[in-house]
Design an enzyme around this catalytic site. Structure first.
Site, PDB file in Angstrom:
ATOM      1  N   CYS A 164      -1.514  13.128   8.204  1.00  0.00           N
ATOM      2  CA  CYS A 164      -1.343  11.902   6.988  1.00  0.00           C
ATOM      3  C   CYS A 164      -0.786  10.557   7.707  1.00  0.00           C
ATOM      4  CB  CYS A 164      -0.520  12.567   6.115  1.00  0.00           C
ATOM      5  SG  CYS A 164      -1.126  14.293   5.635  1.00  0.00           S
ATOM      6  N   HIS A 304       6.072   7.434   1.653  1.00  0.00           N
ATOM      7  CA  HIS A 304       5.076   8.556   2.013  1.00  0.00           C
ATOM      8  C   HIS A 304       5.193   9.337   0.587  1.00  0.00           C
ATOM      9  CE1 HIS A 304       2.504  10.977   4.084  1.00  0.00           C
ATOM     10  NE2 HIS A 304       3.217  12.113   4.073  1.00  0.00           N
ATOM     11  N   GLU A 315      12.862  11.825   3.561  1.00  0.00           N
ATOM     12  CA  GLU A 315      12.665  10.491   3.637  1.00  0.00           C
ATOM     13  C   GLU A 315      13.469   9.577   3.202  1.00  0.00           C
ATOM     14  OE1 GLU A 315       8.580   7.339   2.945  1.00  0.00           O
ATOM     15  OE2 GLU A 315       8.691   9.370   1.974  1.00  0.00           O
ATOM     16  N   LYS A 336       1.464   7.512  -4.679  1.00  0.00           N
ATOM     17  CA  LYS A 336       0.665   8.751  -4.464  1.00  0.00           C
ATOM     18  C   LYS A 336       1.001   9.317  -5.934  1.00  0.00           C
ATOM     19  CE  LYS A 336       0.757  10.118   0.281  1.00  0.00           C
ATOM     20  NZ  LYS A 336       1.791   9.016   1.171  1.00  0.00           N
ATOM     21  N   HIS A 341      -2.478  12.278  -2.809  1.00  0.00           N
ATOM     22  CA  HIS A 341      -2.348  12.097  -1.158  1.00  0.00           C
ATOM     23  C   HIS A 341      -3.644  12.482  -0.673  1.00  0.00           C
ATOM     24  CE1 HIS A 341      -0.800  12.444   2.623  1.00  0.00           C
ATOM     25  NE2 HIS A 341      -0.194  13.522   2.451  1.00  0.00           N
ATOM     26  N   PHE A 403       1.826  16.134   9.370  1.00  0.00           N
ATOM     27  CA  PHE A 403       1.810  17.514  10.055  1.00  0.00           C
ATOM     28  C   PHE A 403       1.848  17.019  11.478  1.00  0.00           C
ATOM     29  CE2 PHE A 403       0.231  20.485   6.614  1.00  0.00           C
ATOM     30  CZ  PHE A 403       1.251  20.280   5.607  1.00  0.00           C
TER      31      PHE A 403
END
Length: 417
Positions: A164, A304, A315, A336, A341, A403
């Protein structure tokens, strides 16, 4: 080092199939979520997603060309073409060896892969037979190659794959190539078409996706006390990144200036973010160091913020650490909440939104958040809940985490001569 600017934008998203529609809809807080139509999701834990609407490939490609392209390739070509046209590039006036493509993707032609394998297993032909375009449709780097071929760009040409974080890294790398003098102009961004049986089923198995099938309209709810995972989205974002010298020489429209890029690793877990957001903090810290600014000068961060329990909290802890728990001048939001996403394309489409925030001084909202979790509320950061805000945005950051612990943050500045 040379100054680097953004001169063209392109987008195809769950809330708009061009930049103007996308931007207007996220400012109005429009959600792109609905029941999955791409396949029968009845038996899946998650039965909803943010699909692109009203898309007909034959509006963009002839039938023969469309058959050679996976959806992620189609989306990327559509967004890339909008960005190139928006930048008003006269290709005949460029040394094409100084013009490149860095276009990211996370999972390649997953839809094509599934259908081809399902078809093969069902029929088991002997000898084995596969579509002659099977490989070129599924390879992650194929789209970057197609964009290069379409426009005759002969400079740097590759596809970062960092889950991502992929397309935000593509933009940071484009920024680097141009500031170092290795290129004049780069078409950068990312595309993804992950709404497939294997993708939804696979992410369900990692417990990453929201399963609020009875309340799917508000399932993408960053920072909310009851958030339970992200909503899958699809689409593409493209940006023309160019040296300031080149842009001025041709009288280009300039949306914003890129002034910093930070990349780091959580070094913690293959799917989980560091509990204190270490990688995210290091990436943001590097981005503002390169920009030559203080944390207090950042006005906006497009987070994010995927709506996962651990990810959102880690975050926002990283942001609080960055500003030394003094966020008075800062607003954050999570686009998002509207687009879902977009995985490998997330950073690019969010970069388009961040760029427009800097350009217009409008900050898009975070929607669906009904009750902020106590740990997040305690940090006292303005989450831009419910409706857009108009204020001067001098500096902004765009965050993307993937990831594997891949972390990327890009810093933009309002362009001034």
């Amino acid at each position: 080092m040379r100054r680097v600017v953004i001169t063209g934008l392109g987008a195809i998203t769950p809330v708009g199939n061009d930049v103007k529609t996308f931007w207007n809809n996220i400012l109005e807080g429009k959600s792109g979520v609905d029941k999955i139509t791409r396949f029968d999701a009845t038996g899946f834990k998650t039965q909803f997603a943010c699909e692109i609407k009203d898309y007909d490939p034959l509006n963009h490609f002839d039938r023969k060309e469309a058959r050679k392209l996976d959806l992620f390739g189609q989306y990327g070509l559509v967004a890339g073409d909008e960005a190139v046209k928006d930048a008003n590039i006269d290709l005949d006036k460029y040394d094409t060896s100084r013009v490149g493509v860095i276009f990211a993707n996370g999972m390649g032609g997953l839809d094509t892969f599934e259908k081809e394998i399902f078809s093969y297993v069902k029929g088991k032909p002997s000898p084995p037979r596969f579509n002659p375009f099977f490989i070129t449709k599924i390879i992650t780097n194929g789209l970057a190659g197609l964009l290069s071929i379409k426009y005759g760009f002969q400079g740097v040409n590759y596809c970062p794959v960092t889950a991502c974080a992929s397309s935000n890294q593509a933009l940071i790398h484009a920024f680097n190539y141009i500031k170092w003098g290795k290129a004049e102009l780069i078409l950068a961004g990312g595309s993804e078409a992950p709404i497939t049986e294997a993708s939804i089923g696979g992410f369900n198995s990692t417990k990453s996706l929201s399963t609020c099938n009875d309340q799917f309209s508000v399932a993408s709810r960053p920072f909310d006390k009851n958030r339970d995972g992200f909503v899958m989205g699809e689409g593409a974002g493209a940006l023309v990144v160019e040296s300031l010298e080149s842009a001025l020489q041709r009288g280009a429209k300039i949306y914003a200036e890129i002034v910093g890029g930070g990349e780091a690793g959580d070094a913690y877990h293959i799917t989980g973010t560091h509990p204190e957001g270490l990688g995210g903090y290091l990436a943001m810290k590097e981005a503002i160091r390169e920009a030559g600014i203080l944390p207090s000068q950042v006005n906006y961060i497009n987070m994010h913020a995927t709506s996962t329990k651990v990810g959102d909290l880690s975050e926002i802890k990283a942001v609080a650490k960055l500003v030394d728990n003094q966020p008075e001048n800062l607003q954050i939001s999570a686009t998002k909440s509207m687009t879902g996403h977009l995985v490998g394309a997330a950073g690019a489409i969010e970069a388009v939104a961040t760029c427009m925030a800097v350009h217009t001084d409008d900050i898009p909202p975070t929607i669906n958040t009904q009750e902020v979790s106590d740990e997040i509320a305690a940090l006292g950061i303005d989450l831009t809940l419910g409706k857009k805000t108009h204020r001067r945005v001098e500096y902004a950051l765009n965050n993307s985490f993937g990831f594997g612990g891949h972390c990327a943050a890009m810093a933009m500045k309002k362009y001034e001569e």
